[in-house]
Scaffold this active site. Structure first.
Site: not given
Length: 251
Positions: A88, A62, A140, A153, A155-157
């Protein structure tokens, strides 16, 4: 509104990323069960097990630009149009910031944020001429709360939530709604290969939520199906928390 949950995405065409297992698989299967046709995308070849009438698998990374283009083209060429995109696909790792390499950071951000950006951009191009569509991002409660060792993680969310809100403003003038699900702990294999007994860890951590347990993937899929449907026609830029109350808990 004359639709019911059993038929609320009937006749819709969807792309679901990260569909080989866990939340993504539950989403793909639920949308299909309720009448949607689905392009199920994942880097894991296991996604091909979903192949069947109305479900077309795509093995792809992706984070790559051509993967987003291929997924949208596959949906349009196979089923005639694109109505729903569910971003997702996600990765996680457990490392202190001082121990994290640039490659570690980029590996998480490229899937969790860049992948969503690329797929949203290409999906928008297909949806705009129809003046309709729905994009649902799987965020999240970690978008709002910090935890040691998962900085990339969280930071990405957080970035995914802001992408959701900004894209929602750009998309709604074209009749396209963009929303997100703020998922709590879900018993999946996201930690596979990164820690022993990852599913047990998620189940145990989920017990800290007010509801006293982690979620099943199917419970998150239900929220996604609603946001993707016309039943959520007035929801724009929302982050629907499905975290068992974790985000409202203090201490």
């Amino acid at each position: 509104m004359n639709t019911s949950p059993a038929t609320d995405v009937e006749g819709k065409i969807a792309i679901v990323t990260g569909a080989a297992s866990g939340i993504g698989r539950a989403i793909a299967e639920l949308l299909h069960a309720r009448g949607a046709k689905v392009v199920a995308e994942d880097i894991n070849p296991d996604v091909e097990r979903l192949a069947g009438p109305g479900i077309v698998p795509l093995v792809a990374d992706v984070s790559k630009e051509d993967s987003a283009q291929k997924a949208v083209a596959l949906a349009v060429e196979t089923f005639g149009r694109l109505d729903i995109l569910v971003n997702n696909a996600a990765r996680i790792m457990s490392k202190l910031v001082v121990d994290m390499t640039r490659e570690d950071w980029d590996a998480i951000m490229s899937v969790n944020v860049t992948g969503a950006f690329l797929h949203s951009r290409e999906a928008m191009k297909a949806m705009i001429p129809n003046r309709s569509g729905a994009i649902v991002n799987i965020a999240s409660y970690a978008a709002y709360f910090a935890f040691p060792q998962i900085a990339a993680y969280t930071a990405s969310k957080g970035a995914l939530v802001q992408l959701t809100r900004t894209l929602a403003l750009e998309a709604i003038e074209h009749g396209i709604r963009v929303n997100a699900v703020g998922s709590g702990d879900v018993v999946t294999n996201i930690w596979a290969g990164k820690m022993d007994n990852g599913s047990e860890f998620l189940a145990d951590h989920g017990r800290k939520a007010p509801i006293g347990r982690a979620a099943r993937a199917e419970e998150i899929a239900e929220v996604v199906a609603f946001l993707a449907s016309d039943r959520a026609s007035f929801m724009v830029g929302s982050v629907v928390m499905a975290d068992g109350g974790m985000s409202v808990k203090i201490g």
